[in-house]
Design an enzyme around this catalytic site. Structure first.
Site, mmCIF file in Angstrom:
data_model
loop_
_atom_site.group_PDB
_atom_site.id
_atom_site.type_symbol
_atom_site.label_atom_id
_atom_site.label_comp_id
_atom_site.label_asym_id
_atom_site.label_seq_id
_atom_site.Cartn_x
_atom_site.Cartn_y
_atom_site.Cartn_z
ATOM 1 N N ASP A 1 19.674 48.830 62.108
ATOM 2 C CA ASP A 1 20.275 49.737 61.123
ATOM 3 C C ASP A 1 21.629 50.284 61.550
ATOM 4 O O ASP A 1 22.003 51.405 61.183
ATOM 5 C CB ASP A 1 19.318 50.904 60.809
ATOM 6 C CG ASP A 1 17.964 50.411 60.353
ATOM 7 O OD1 ASP A 1 17.918 49.357 59.680
ATOM 8 O OD2 ASP A 1 16.952 51.049 60.674
ATOM 9 N N LYS B 1 25.032 46.651 59.851
ATOM 10 C CA LYS B 1 25.403 45.231 59.877
ATOM 11 C C LYS B 1 25.765 44.714 58.487
ATOM 12 O O LYS B 1 26.744 43.997 58.310
ATOM 13 C CB LYS B 1 24.247 44.386 60.459
ATOM 14 C CG LYS B 1 23.896 44.766 61.891
ATOM 15 C CD LYS B 1 22.666 44.041 62.390
ATOM 16 C CE LYS B 1 21.385 44.468 61.717
ATOM 17 N NZ LYS B 1 20.942 45.824 61.996
ATOM 18 N N GLY C 1 16.699 45.360 56.430
ATOM 19 C CA GLY C 1 17.160 46.019 55.198
ATOM 20 C C GLY C 1 18.633 46.300 55.403
ATOM 21 O O GLY C 1 18.989 47.147 56.213
ATOM 22 N N HIS C 2 19.489 45.538 54.755
ATOM 23 C CA HIS C 2 20.933 45.654 54.955
ATOM 24 C C HIS C 2 21.578 46.241 53.698
ATOM 25 O O HIS C 2 21.499 45.650 52.621
ATOM 26 C CB HIS C 2 21.527 44.283 55.299
ATOM 27 C CG HIS C 2 21.033 43.746 56.619
ATOM 28 N ND1 HIS C 2 21.424 42.553 57.148
ATOM 29 C CD2 HIS C 2 20.174 44.282 57.533
ATOM 30 C CE1 HIS C 2 20.836 42.372 58.329
ATOM 31 N NE2 HIS C 2 20.062 43.405 58.566
ATOM 32 N N GLN D 1 17.948 43.227 62.765
ATOM 33 C CA GLN D 1 17.404 44.105 63.814
ATOM 34 C C GLN D 1 18.533 44.456 64.799
ATOM 35 O O GLN D 1 19.683 44.472 64.411
ATOM 36 C CB GLN D 1 16.206 43.484 64.535
ATOM 37 C CG GLN D 1 14.954 43.368 63.674
ATOM 38 C CD GLN D 1 14.982 42.217 62.689
ATOM 39 O OE1 GLN D 1 15.140 41.074 63.059
ATOM 40 N NE2 GLN D 1 14.806 42.501 61.412
HETATM 41 P P1 GDP Z 1 21.792 47.438 58.723
HETATM 42 O O1 GDP Z 1 20.334 47.187 58.725
HETATM 43 O O2 GDP Z 1 22.390 47.319 60.089
HETATM 44 O O3 GDP Z 1 22.543 46.642 57.703
HETATM 45 O O4 GDP Z 1 21.962 48.982 58.329
HETATM 46 P P2 GDP Z 1 21.169 49.754 57.142
HETATM 47 O O5 GDP Z 1 21.748 49.354 55.852
HETATM 48 O O6 GDP Z 1 19.702 49.648 57.309
HETATM 49 O O7 GDP Z 1 21.520 51.252 57.515
HETATM 50 C C1 GDP Z 1 22.821 51.712 57.615
HETATM 51 C C2 GDP Z 1 22.990 52.886 56.642
HETATM 52 O O8 GDP Z 1 24.181 53.585 56.949
HETATM 53 C C3 GDP Z 1 23.134 52.454 55.195
HETATM 54 O O9 GDP Z 1 22.599 53.446 54.372
HETATM 55 C C4 GDP Z 1 24.648 52.367 55.008
HETATM 56 O O10 GDP Z 1 25.043 52.562 53.653
HETATM 57 C C5 GDP Z 1 25.095 53.520 55.863
HETATM 58 N N1 GDP Z 1 26.406 53.368 56.504
HETATM 59 C C6 GDP Z 1 26.982 52.264 57.040
HETATM 60 N N2 GDP Z 1 28.159 52.584 57.609
HETATM 61 C C7 GDP Z 1 28.336 53.911 57.425
HETATM 62 C C8 GDP Z 1 29.343 54.836 57.830
HETATM 63 O O11 GDP Z 1 30.323 54.516 58.481
HETATM 64 N N3 GDP Z 1 29.147 56.138 57.464
HETATM 65 C C9 GDP Z 1 28.069 56.563 56.764
HETATM 66 N N4 GDP Z 1 27.974 57.851 56.462
HETATM 67 N N5 GDP Z 1 27.103 55.719 56.377
HETATM 68 C C10 GDP Z 1 27.214 54.408 56.731
HETATM 69 P P1 IMO Z 2 17.643 45.751 60.250
HETATM 70 O O1 IMO Z 2 18.073 44.302 60.165
HETATM 71 C C1 IMO Z 2 15.257 48.784 62.231
HETATM 72 C C2 IMO Z 2 11.426 47.486 63.916
HETATM 73 C C3 IMO Z 2 10.169 48.058 63.272
HETATM 74 C C4 IMO Z 2 9.256 48.091 64.492
HETATM 75 C C5 IMO Z 2 9.651 46.822 65.255
HETATM 76 C C6 IMO Z 2 8.740 45.619 64.989
HETATM 77 O O2 IMO Z 2 17.640 46.444 58.953
HETATM 78 O O3 IMO Z 2 18.418 46.455 61.317
HETATM 79 P P2 IMO Z 2 8.484 43.974 62.915
HETATM 80 O O4 IMO Z 2 8.108 44.233 61.502
HETATM 81 O O5 IMO Z 2 9.843 43.341 63.070
HETATM 82 O O6 IMO Z 2 7.430 43.231 63.691
HETATM 83 O O7 IMO Z 2 8.567 45.434 63.592
HETATM 84 O O8 IMO Z 2 10.970 46.507 64.827
HETATM 85 N N1 IMO Z 2 12.357 46.817 62.965
HETATM 86 C C7 IMO Z 2 13.508 47.349 62.557
HETATM 87 N N2 IMO Z 2 14.045 48.562 62.793
HETATM 88 N N3 IMO Z 2 15.922 47.868 61.498
HETATM 89 C C8 IMO Z 2 15.403 46.645 61.282
HETATM 90 O O9 IMO Z 2 16.092 45.664 60.672
HETATM 91 C C9 IMO Z 2 14.118 46.355 61.780
HETATM 92 N N4 IMO Z 2 13.306 45.281 61.710
HETATM 93 C C10 IMO Z 2 12.240 45.569 62.454
HETATM 94 O O10 IMO Z 2 10.405 49.330 62.741
HETATM 95 O O11 IMO Z 2 9.577 49.179 65.308
HETATM 96 MG MG MG Z 3 18.529 48.115 58.161
#
Ligand code: GDP
Ligand code: IMO
Ligand code: MG
Length: 431
Positions: A14, A17, A41-42, A225
């Site tokens: 998270d 990415k 979840g991106h 991840q």
């Molecule tokens: P990913 O899994 O690495 O793609 O990241 P996620 O989408 O799960 O989580 C990142 C969260 O931070 C999302 O809600 C994005 O919209 C938000 N986000 C990304 N970059 C920024 C930033 O620079 N500032 C803020 N406030 N939010 C951000």
């Molecule tokens: P993105 O791509 C954050 C975590 C789960 C758990 C561990 C194992 O959005 O960054 P799994 O279902 O993969 O066997 O769970 O990994 N986990 C993540 N945490 N972002 C993710 O993906 C994750 N994908 C798995 O919460 O701790």
């Molecule tokens: Mg994510």
């Protein structure tokens, strides 16, 4: 010159990415996912409009960018079909632009059931998985009994493979977990139907990516991840079941390691983690609550609240080394805007001694206490800043600290969730 770039997380996921891949695809020809599955979840926010992607690569919102799901990704076909339909409803043409590797392992209903049964059986020691069947699907791949995407397109072969595999899993489901066995016909018919719905996207992804290489095209390799969730190098056993580090970009696509010219390692300006496991800089105080609130820290896949804490430079340095990171991207800098003091962890204290190495076994984590360096906050708005020189000097000090500690330049700073909220010092795909 080749411009193939890996974009990956250096923490526990998270890191942002999806946002950064979407940003960089402006200058790329293709995006390929190489590991993980719909546990990812991106989030992409474009002019305030939010899209969350789980399996479809984060290049899909840029017309003309080809999207690939590589052989290293575990594919849950129903989730993929739902995601494609949602994107189509929003006017995005997916089917003509997405290619799925014939060799990608399929997440079957028994994988999801086993993931959930196991977590339940572990009680307080649960890993806190996403419950998506990721671990059991990768186990089947390694055990050489996995069903692959190509198998869904061959009714006879699928029948043979599923008979053997389901018999094996039903034995465990019934006798070990005391749960009702799963029905063969239902799973078989469903799997055939999923294959039918996805078959137009079936491809030899490795061959197509190499064809792009010959045409001098640039490919972005989108990690899922984060490095500290890597099956080998993460905080085992509190990890995911794939390699999340840069080497997987090659094994999960069939591109050669020498085809990759740049690795962008993303870190938040602080740290979050979803699920159980070690997290030395985790905060349980008001600062932790403020990070969660300012950063809206809820999982994009499961909606669970994310654990929050200060930036851990010891862990970041290890991730930079493991991935061969060329440049760092710092995201969510704006989340720190309200803090008068900001801490960064520069060492771990173990039995009264300071160390800068990252433990390779889960047991040692319990003894670790973070050693912090305190930096001044800036108490002003960085959200939306696009020029490095417009940053407050305290924010520049934090960025410099990250670069110095890791001995790696910071090339991108994200100052908000929207596509345009970035400071680009060096674009990996240009120059
Ligand atoms: P990913 O899994 O690495 O793609 O990241 P996620 O989408 O799960 O989580 C990142 C969260 O931070 C999302 O809600 C994005 O919209 C938000 N986000 C990304 N970059 C920024 C930033 O620079 N500032 C803020 N406030 N939010 C951000
Ligand atoms: P993105 O791509 C954050 C975590 C789960 C758990 C561990 C194992 O959005 O960054 P799994 O279902 O993969 O066997 O769970 O990994 N986990 C993540 N945490 N972002 C993710 O993906 C994750 N994908 C798995 O919460 O701790
Ligand atoms: Mg994510």
């Amino acid at each position: 010159m080749k411009k193939n770039t890996v974009v990956l997380g250096t923490q526990w996921g998270d890191e942002g990415k999806g946002k950064i891949v979407d940003l960089l695809t402006d200058n790329a020809d293709a995006v390929v996912r190489f590991q993980g599955g719909h546990n990812a979840g991106h989030t992409l926010i474009i002019n305030g409009q939010k899209t969350v992607l789980h399996l479809v690569p984060s290049g899909i919102l840029r017309e003309g960018v080809a999207c690939y799901i590589g052989n290293g990704v575990v594919v849950e076909p129903e989730a993929l079909i739902t995601e494609i339909k949602e994107l189509e409803k929003a006017g995005v043409n997916v089917r003509s632009r997405l290619r799925i590797s014939t060799a990608a392992p399929i997440i079957m209903p028994y994988h999801i059931l086993l993931d959930q049964l196991r977590e339940k059986a572990k009680g307080g020691n649960a890993i806190g998985t996403t419950g998506r069947g990721i671990g059991p699907a990768y186990e089947d791949k390694v055990a050489r009994r996995g069903i692959r995407f190509g198998d869904l397109l061959d009714a006879k072969l699928l029948h043979e493979k599923l008979t053997e595999t389901l018999e094996y899993h039903n034995f465990v489901i019934e006798n070990y977990f005391k749960h009702e066995p799963l029905n063969f016909d239902k799973i078989y018919q469903q799997a055939l139907s999923f294959g039918e719905q996805l078959k137009e996207m079936n491809a030899d992804v490795t061959a197509e990516l190499h064809e792009m290489q010959q045409q001098g095209k640039s490919v972005l390799l989108e990690g899922a991840q984060g490095s500290l969730l890597d099956i080998d190098h993460g905080t085992y056993p509190f990890v995911t079941s794939s390699n999340t580090t840069a080497g997987a970009a090659s094994t999960g696509t069939g591109l050669g390691v020498t085809d990759i010219s740049y690795v962008l390692g993303i870190t938040k300006a602080y740290t979050t983690r979803v699920g159980s496991g070690p997290f030395p800089t985790e905060l349980f105080d008001d600062d932790g609550k403020m990070l969660a609130k300012n950063g809206v820290e809820f999982g994009a896949t499961t909606g669970r609240p994310r654990r929050c804490g200060w930036l851990d430079l010891v862990a970041l340095k290890r991730a930079v080394q493991m991935n061969g990171v060329t440049g760092i991207c710092v995201t969510k800098l704006d989340v720190l805007d309200t803090f008068s003091e900001i801490k960064v962890c520069t060492a771990y204290e173990v039995d009264g001694k300071h160390q800068q190495n990252f433990p390779d076994s889960a047991d040692s984590w319990e003894k670790i206490k973070p050693v912090y360096e305190t930096l001044s906050g800036w108490k002003s708005i960085t959200k939306g800043i696009t020029e490095f020189n417009d940053l407050p000097k305290q924010a520049i000090t934090l960025i410099d600290k990250i670069a110095d500690y890791t001995d790696t330049p910071v090339h991108i700073i994200s100052t908000g969730p929207d596509r345009d909220e970035n400071i680009i010092i060096k674009n990996p795909l240009l120059g």
